[in-house]
Structure formats: structure tokens, C-alpha cells
Write a protein that holds these residues in place. Structure first.
Motif, short mmCIF file in Angstrom:
data_model
loop_
_atom_site.label_atom_id
_atom_site.label_comp_id
_atom_site.label_asym_id
_atom_site.label_seq_id
_atom_site.Cartn_x
_atom_site.Cartn_y
_atom_site.Cartn_z
N LEU A 5 0.85 -1.19 0.00
CA LEU A 5 0.00 0.00 0.00
C LEU A 5 0.89 1.24 0.00
O LEU A 5 1.82 1.33 0.80
CB LEU A 5 -0.90 0.00 1.24
N TRP A 55 -2.19 0.16 -4.60
CA TRP A 55 -1.82 -1.17 -4.13
C TRP A 55 -1.03 -1.83 -5.25
O TRP A 55 -1.49 -1.89 -6.40
CB TRP A 55 -3.06 -1.99 -3.80
N ILE A 77 -9.66 -1.52 -9.82
CA ILE A 77 -8.68 -2.58 -9.78
C ILE A 77 -8.41 -3.06 -11.21
O ILE A 77 -9.34 -3.11 -12.03
CB ILE A 77 -9.20 -3.76 -8.91
N SER A 90 -5.70 -8.14 1.37
CA SER A 90 -4.82 -7.06 1.78
C SER A 90 -5.55 -5.72 1.77
O SER A 90 -5.43 -4.91 2.71
CB SER A 90 -3.60 -6.99 0.85
N MET A 91 -6.36 -5.49 0.74
CA MET A 91 -7.12 -4.25 0.66
C MET A 91 -8.16 -4.18 1.78
O MET A 91 -8.38 -3.12 2.38
CB MET A 91 -7.79 -4.12 -0.71
N ASP A 94 -6.49 -3.09 4.86
CA ASP A 94 -6.09 -1.68 4.80
C ASP A 94 -7.26 -0.74 4.99
O ASP A 94 -7.13 0.30 5.65
CB ASP A 94 -5.41 -1.40 3.46
N LEU A 118 -13.12 -8.00 -3.56
CA LEU A 118 -13.23 -7.12 -2.40
C LEU A 118 -14.67 -6.89 -2.01
O LEU A 118 -14.99 -6.78 -0.81
CB LEU A 118 -12.54 -5.78 -2.70
#
Length: 288
Positions: A5, A55, A77, A90-91, A94, A118
Motif C-alpha cells: 500500500l 496497491w 482494480i 490485503s485491501m 487496509d 473485495l
């Protein structure tokens, strides 16, 4: 290698803009566009850099986000990474941890591609779909007819007149001549035009800024507004037609815009200008 990030500096904004340009496609629903960063640029390049998050994996940007207001993250994305499990998890970490510097604690909303992994993870974490928005799309394969009003391309000499129309169109707007010049000096504006429409009496009645993502890719209207004293006379339709013509002249494959589904007048205006609605989209929201 793990997902990284980042908050780019001003010099790093070009890489984020380039990634957004490359991801635009008529095969994808409306998504974060280089023009969204271009419109935000009116606040200045430093403020824009502060609002952008990327990212990456192995030096390649996989997602770009824009903090477009308190608690609102608009992101997209890369098409080949939208179902990437590592990236999505991961997103999620975050955006849900305020210490990561993406979203604050409390109520927050995320705009992301509807097909992204996501979206599934956010729903599983208790986020819910918010009010619907209507994306509209006009194919530019064929020539665009004349708008029926005089339309001028805005340069420095018309910036004050154009921003005055914008402030009349949008309650609370702080868009000034100085901010137009700041926006026009930004990297994304190299592929943009501001247009100003006049009525038969010579009054400035509507304005729009259009943003290209390059030849063969969809362009964006952001924003379009009609002076409050001249509404209901077809000027919104006319400037939206002019916007499509300008984007076609820049090589765009289509013209796109998005408006709240509840704003039926705006939807009707764009439809009258030849824009066709697509499937509704919704932000994902976390309550306070």
C-alpha cells in the motif's frame, strides 16, 4: 511478493493516472477514471497526492483509490486482478484498519468494481450496499449531431464565466477561476476540455468538463451543470451532446457519466442526449 500500500507523492501521480488510463474499457462498468483525479486536481497537486492510494505487487500497480471526501474511498482494480484473493484480503485489511491511513474509524463508504472479490469480503465483514447510482453510456462510433446551441471551449479567458455557471449549478460549490487554472495545469487535463454553452441571448447557461483516457477508450463527463436561472430549457441535454462530440473528436470510444438513481431529472437529461443507462451500481457502506 506481498501487496504494498502506498501514498504517492506529486511526482508519483503520473504512474497512477497511467494505470487508470490503461484500465478503462467499454467492456467494464463505469469505474474510477483519470478524469476523477483530474477534477480533484482543482484542490492542487499536493492535495491530490495526499488523497490517492495505490496497491502494488512486484512494482506493478494493481489498484488505485481516491479519498474523495470524508470517509469515501473510490477505487478500481486492474481487470486481471479483480478476483485476486491476496490483493482483496490485503485491501480489506487496509480499508478496515484506521491505522493503515486509508479510511478513518466510523461511517465510511467504498466505491469498487461490482465484480471485485473485495466486494464479497466487505459484505462478509458487515458492510452493506448503499443507495444506487445509474451509470450512463453513449457509444461514439457514429458522428454526434450538433447540440443546437453555441458552445465554446473554455480557456483562460472564459474560466471566470464558466466557473460562475458551475457555482450557480451546484449549491455550496467553491469552484473558482483560480481553481480552474489549477485543474487545467494538472496532468490529466492534457486529455480534457471544459465546454461552455450559451443561449440565443448570449447568456452562459451550462458547462461541462470532459476527460479522455486515450484513443479507443471511454471518456468521462465530470462535472456537468446548468445555471439555476436557465434550467428546464434543454441546456443540460445540449451541453451533454456537445460533451459527447468533444470526446469523439479526442478519439474516445464512448462517453460515460454517473448520477444518483434518485436524481431522475439528471437521468432523463442524459437519456435525452443519447446516453443509455447501464446496470445500477452501489457503494459499500460501513455504519458508524
Amino acid at each position: 511478493m506481498s501487496i504494498e500500500l502506498s501514498e504517492p507523492d506529486v511526482n508519483g501521480l503520473g504512474e497512477a493516472v497511467a494505470a487508470l488510463r490503461g484500465w478503462q474499457s467499454d467492456a467494464s462498468p463505469l469505474q474510477l477514471h483519470p478524469g476523477d483525479l483530474g477534477w480533484f486536481w482543482r484542490a492542487g497537486p499536493e492535495a491530490t497526492a495526499t488523497a490517492v492510494r495505490t496497491w502494488s505487487r512486484d512494482g506493478r500497480i494493481l489498484a488505485v483509490g481516491l479519498l474523495d471526501g470524508p470517509g469515501l474511498l473510490r477505487l478500481t482494480i486492474a481487470r486481471d486482478a479483480r478476483r485476486d484473493e491476496e490483493l482483496a484480503r490485503s485491501m480489506l485489511a487496509d480499508v478496515t484498519d484506521p491505522d493503515r491511513g486509508v479510511l478513518p474509524a466510523g461511517r465510511a463508504s467504498i466505491e469498487a468494481p461490482m465484480t471485485a472479490r473485495l466486494q464479497d469480503l466487505l459484505a462478509g465483514a458487515g458492510w452493506h450496499a448503499d443507495e444506487p447510482w445509474t451509470p450512463l453510456h453513449r457509444d461514439l462510433a457514429q458522428p454526434v449531431p450538433p447540440p443546437g446551441v453555441r458552445v465554446e471551449r473554455v480557456g483562460p479567458g472564459l474560466a471566470a464565466e464558466s466557473t460562475a455557471v458551475h457555482r450557480s449549478a451546484f449549491d455550496g460549490s467553491t469552484f473558482t477561476e483560480e481553481r480552474w487554472h489549477t485543474m487545467a495545469a494538472g496532468l490529466p487535463f492534457a486529455d480534457a476540455r471544459t465546454l461552455l454553452a450559451y443561449d440565443d441571448g448570449g447568456a452562459a447557461v451550462a458547462c461541462v468538463t470532459v476527460w479522455s483516457a486515450g484513443a479507443g477508450r471511454p471518456g468521462l463527463l465530470e462535472p456537468m451543470g446548468v445555471h439555476r436561472d436557465h434550467r428546464g430549457r434543454g441546456h443540460g441535454r445540449a451541453i451533454s451532446v456537445a460533451a459527447a462530440a468533444a470526446l469523439r473528436d479526442m478519439g474516445a470510444s464512448s462517453a460515460m457519466v454517473c448520477t444518483p438513481a434518485s436524481n431522475t431529472a439528471a437521468v432523463a437529461t442524459y437519456r435525452a442526449a443519447g446516453y443509455e443507462p447501464r446496470a445500477l451500481v452501489r457503494d459499500m457502506t460501513r455504519d458508524a
